[in-house]
Design an enzyme around this catalytic site. Structure first.
Site, PDB file in Angstrom:
ATOM      1  N   CYS A 131       3.736  29.511 -51.618  1.00  0.00           N
ATOM      2  CA  CYS A 131       5.041  28.691 -51.256  1.00  0.00           C
ATOM      3  C   CYS A 131       6.339  29.821 -51.796  1.00  0.00           C
ATOM      4  O   CYS A 131       6.753  30.257 -51.604  1.00  0.00           O
ATOM      5  CB  CYS A 131       5.185  27.431 -51.746  1.00  0.00           C
ATOM      6  SG  CYS A 131       4.194  26.418 -49.860  1.00  0.00           S
TER       7      CYS A 131
HETATM    8  N1  LIG Z   1       0.557  24.984 -49.677  1.00  0.00           N
HETATM    9  C1  LIG Z   1       1.587  24.718 -49.995  1.00  0.00           C
HETATM   10  O1  LIG Z   1       1.468  24.263 -50.908  1.00  0.00           O
HETATM   11  C2  LIG Z   1       2.437  24.554 -48.962  1.00  0.00           C
HETATM   12  C3  LIG Z   1       3.539  22.964 -49.164  1.00  0.00           C
HETATM   13  C4  LIG Z   1       4.650  23.402 -48.135  1.00  0.00           C
HETATM   14  C5  LIG Z   1       5.117  24.191 -47.054  1.00  0.00           C
HETATM   15  N2  LIG Z   1       3.969  25.173 -47.272  1.00  0.00           N
HETATM   16  C6  LIG Z   1       4.071  25.786 -45.681  1.00  0.00           C
HETATM   17  O2  LIG Z   1       2.843  25.462 -44.493  1.00  0.00           O
HETATM   18  C7  LIG Z   1       2.498  26.309 -44.035  1.00  0.00           C
HETATM   19  C8  LIG Z   1       1.084  26.435 -44.140  1.00  0.00           C
HETATM   20  O3  LIG Z   1       0.503  26.670 -45.041  1.00  0.00           O
HETATM   21  P1  LIG Z   1      -0.694  26.276 -45.810  1.00  0.00           P
HETATM   22  O4  LIG Z   1      -0.555  26.247 -47.381  1.00  0.00           O
HETATM   23  O5  LIG Z   1      -1.355  24.577 -44.986  1.00  0.00           O
HETATM   24  O6  LIG Z   1      -2.147  27.686 -44.650  1.00  0.00           O
HETATM   25  P2  LIG Z   1      -3.500  28.006 -45.447  1.00  0.00           P
HETATM   26  O7  LIG Z   1      -4.299  28.362 -45.251  1.00  0.00           O
HETATM   27  O8  LIG Z   1      -4.190  26.162 -45.641  1.00  0.00           O
HETATM   28  O9  LIG Z   1      -3.462  26.695 -43.511  1.00  0.00           O
HETATM   29  C9  LIG Z   1      -3.156  27.346 -42.767  1.00  0.00           C
HETATM   30  C10 LIG Z   1      -4.439  26.447 -40.943  1.00  0.00           C
HETATM   31  O10 LIG Z   1      -3.784  27.066 -40.137  1.00  0.00           O
HETATM   32  C11 LIG Z   1      -5.058  28.088 -39.257  1.00  0.00           C
HETATM   33  N3  LIG Z   1      -4.325  28.835 -38.468  1.00  0.00           N
HETATM   34  C12 LIG Z   1      -3.858  30.175 -38.401  1.00  0.00           C
HETATM   35  N4  LIG Z   1      -3.676  30.806 -37.646  1.00  0.00           N
HETATM   36  C13 LIG Z   1      -3.773  29.717 -36.647  1.00  0.00           C
HETATM   37  C14 LIG Z   1      -3.515  28.955 -34.789  1.00  0.00           C
HETATM   38  N5  LIG Z   1      -2.492  30.480 -34.680  1.00  0.00           N
HETATM   39  N6  LIG Z   1      -3.286  28.394 -34.103  1.00  0.00           N
HETATM   40  C15 LIG Z   1      -4.079  27.143 -35.170  1.00  0.00           C
HETATM   41  N7  LIG Z   1      -4.332  27.285 -36.290  1.00  0.00           N
HETATM   42  C16 LIG Z   1      -3.929  28.726 -37.534  1.00  0.00           C
HETATM   43  C17 LIG Z   1      -5.888  29.194 -40.759  1.00  0.00           C
HETATM   44  O11 LIG Z   1      -6.338  29.222 -39.891  1.00  0.00           O
HETATM   45  C18 LIG Z   1      -5.848  27.909 -41.577  1.00  0.00           C
HETATM   46  O12 LIG Z   1      -6.581  26.772 -41.857  1.00  0.00           O
HETATM   47  C19 LIG Z   1       3.485  28.002 -44.533  1.00  0.00           C
HETATM   48  O13 LIG Z   1       4.105  28.205 -43.298  1.00  0.00           O
HETATM   49  C20 LIG Z   1       3.520  27.419 -45.620  1.00  0.00           C
HETATM   50  O14 LIG Z   1       4.419  28.248 -46.359  1.00  0.00           O
HETATM   51  C21 LIG Z   1       2.978  25.405 -47.609  1.00  0.00           C
END
Ligand SMILES: NC(=O)c1ccc[n+]([C@@H]2O[C@H](COP(=O)([O-])OP(=O)(O)OC[C@H]3O[C@@H](n4cnc5c(N)ncnc54)[C@H](O)[C@@H]3O)[C@@H](O)[C@H]2O)c1
Length: 395
Positions: A259
């Site tokens: 993030c």
């Molecule tokens: N990690 C954090 O603390 C956090 C906090 C707030 C917002 N975000 C936002 O949330 C979003 C997700 O982040 P995250 O940390 O959960 O990512 P992550 O990498 O932990 O998880 C994402 C998941 O999505 C899956 N994925 C990827 N492409 C896909 C597709 N086309 N279809 C289905 N599944 C798919 C991946 O295999 C993975 O398991 C991002 O935009 C991020 O900026 C993250």
């Protein structure tokens, strides 16, 4: 009446969200493209630190949660939430490939009147100008509602969870915003409607840019305090006694994770397109990227050169008590130390294996130990009298 929900992306954001929804009594399907993750989830094994296996098993056994790689399952659900990664490309620009693939994965299965909510972090205008046209390529006559609600989860934060963190919502139409508000109100205590998609999209980027700027600022102040020979943490404690107008941020080797180093670049990218300056973000990003190099210099000074010196880096994840190494500034620290000729090993019992290397044990067999990410479990006494360089302070 929402009876069934699909959450696309079962990572740090999508999985806790899916489980919070299931715990509120709504049936959830978690979709992910990673078959190994699906297998692990359905076996009741949680891949993230915040979610105990027992809670995952409970929602599986009660029939309220199951994971799948099959996007067609979304066809039977009333709400589809999108929580896939939105990283940066190798050119340091927004990479929407995961998001567009996810949209293409489910859009042909949307049922009449379903509510689609984007939770992934994106720049203002993305829901309206990129996501809606993408969905419309596959959806001809079916009526659907489109909303954006940024996720605010802070992994390992025991005070603020999906349920008690206030949730911003916004909709392409007033009806979509109302439906999203009604949906989140089933499992989030405080839901706040924004007046447009762009307000909510920008609010998320503002929150994380604020953190990047302030963390980089305190890191500059930390360098200043080190030159003065005073402890930056005691300066922060003194300043934080002011009851208004000051918010403490703490020194580190720099920001990491999916993030804080990434989202401000989405804001800066959009700002370039509309001709607005983002000098604070650009400078903060630069300072952040320079921090590992600053600590390589401190290590060099401490040992009078790094050639053939045996250095242990303690903690490699991007923040304490998590195993997440995405965008970790420790990677630049290690490569900087190696470039100067040091033999570098690392210890991190949460990460265990990283970049084809394994965590080594804490021992006194080193010329220097650099405390990069201070996990709570660490017992630094095991380092004996190895000199220590602490990146979380200035002395
Ligand atoms: N990690 C954090 O603390 C956090 C906090 C707030 C917002 N975000 C936002 O949330 C979003 C997700 O982040 P995250 O940390 O959960 O990512 P992550 O990498 O932990 O998880 C994402 C998941 O999505 C899956 N994925 C990827 N492409 C896909 C597709 N086309 N279809 C289905 N599944 C798919 C991946 O295999 C993975 O398991 C991002 O935009 C991020 O900026 C993250």
């Amino acid at each position: 009446m929402v009876q069934k929900v699909t959450v696309i992306g079962q990572g740090y954001v999508g999985l806790p969200l899916a489980i919070a929804i299931a715990e509120s009594g709504i049936s959830v399907i978690g979709v992910d493209i990673n078959p190994k993750r699906i297998e692990t989830l359905n076996a009741g094994i949680s891949p993230i630190e915040d979610l105990p296996d027992s809670i995952l098993k409970k929602v599986i056994n009660s029939g309220l949660y199951k994971a799948t790689i099959d996007f067609e399952e979304a066809a039977s659900t009333d709400v589809i939430l999108v929580c896939v990664p939105t990283p940066l490309t190798s050119e340091h620009t927004p990479d929407l490939d995961f998001l567009t693939q996810a949209i293409k994965g489910f859009s042909k299965y949307i049922k009449e009147d379903s509510l689609i909510i984007i939770e992934s972090t994106i720049e203002p205008g993305t829901t309206r100008n990129i996501i809606k046209p993408l969905i419309d390529e596959d959806v001809r006559k079916t009526k659907y509602h489109l909303a954006f609600s940024p996720e605010r989860i802070d992994p390992k934060n025991t005070n603020w969870s999906v349920t008690n963190t206030p949730k911003l919502v916004s909709g392409l139409t007033k009806e979509a915003c109302n439906l999203a508000t009604e949906f989140y109100s089933k499992f989030v205590n405080n839901v706040i409607a924004c007046e447009s998609l762009e307000v909510a999209e920008t609010a998320k980027l503002l929150e994380n840019s604020f953190r990047l700027v302030n963390i980089s600022f305190i890191n500059e102040i930390s360098i200043f305090c080190q030159k003065l020979g005073i402890d930056v943490n005691t300066v922060i404690s003194a300043a934080a006694t002011k009851p208004y107008g000051f918010m403490p941020f703490y020194p580190s080797i720099g920001v990491g994770g999916h993030c804080i180093p990434v989202d401000p670049i989405y804001l800066a990218n959009k700002a370039r397109q509309v001709g607005a300056p983002t000098r604070f973000i650009d400078l903060a990003d630069q300072i952040n990227q320079e921090m590992p190099g600053y600590f390589v210099g401190r290590a060099e000074e401490k040992l009078g050169g790094l050639k053939a010196k045996k250095v242990l880096v303690v903690g490699v994840s991007y923040k304490p008590n998590v195993a997440d190494v995405r965008e970790t500034p420790v990677e630049a620290l290690i490569s900087g130390l190696k470039k100067k000729g040091a033999q570098v090993l690392w210890h991190d019992d949460l990460v265990k294996e990283w970049n084809s290397e394994k965590s080594v044990i804490l021992s006194n067999d080193f010329d220097l130990a650099i405390i990069a990410t201070p996990h709570d479990y660490l017992d630094l006494k095991k380092l004996g009298n190895v000199p220590i360089l602490n990146t979380r302070g200035s002395i």
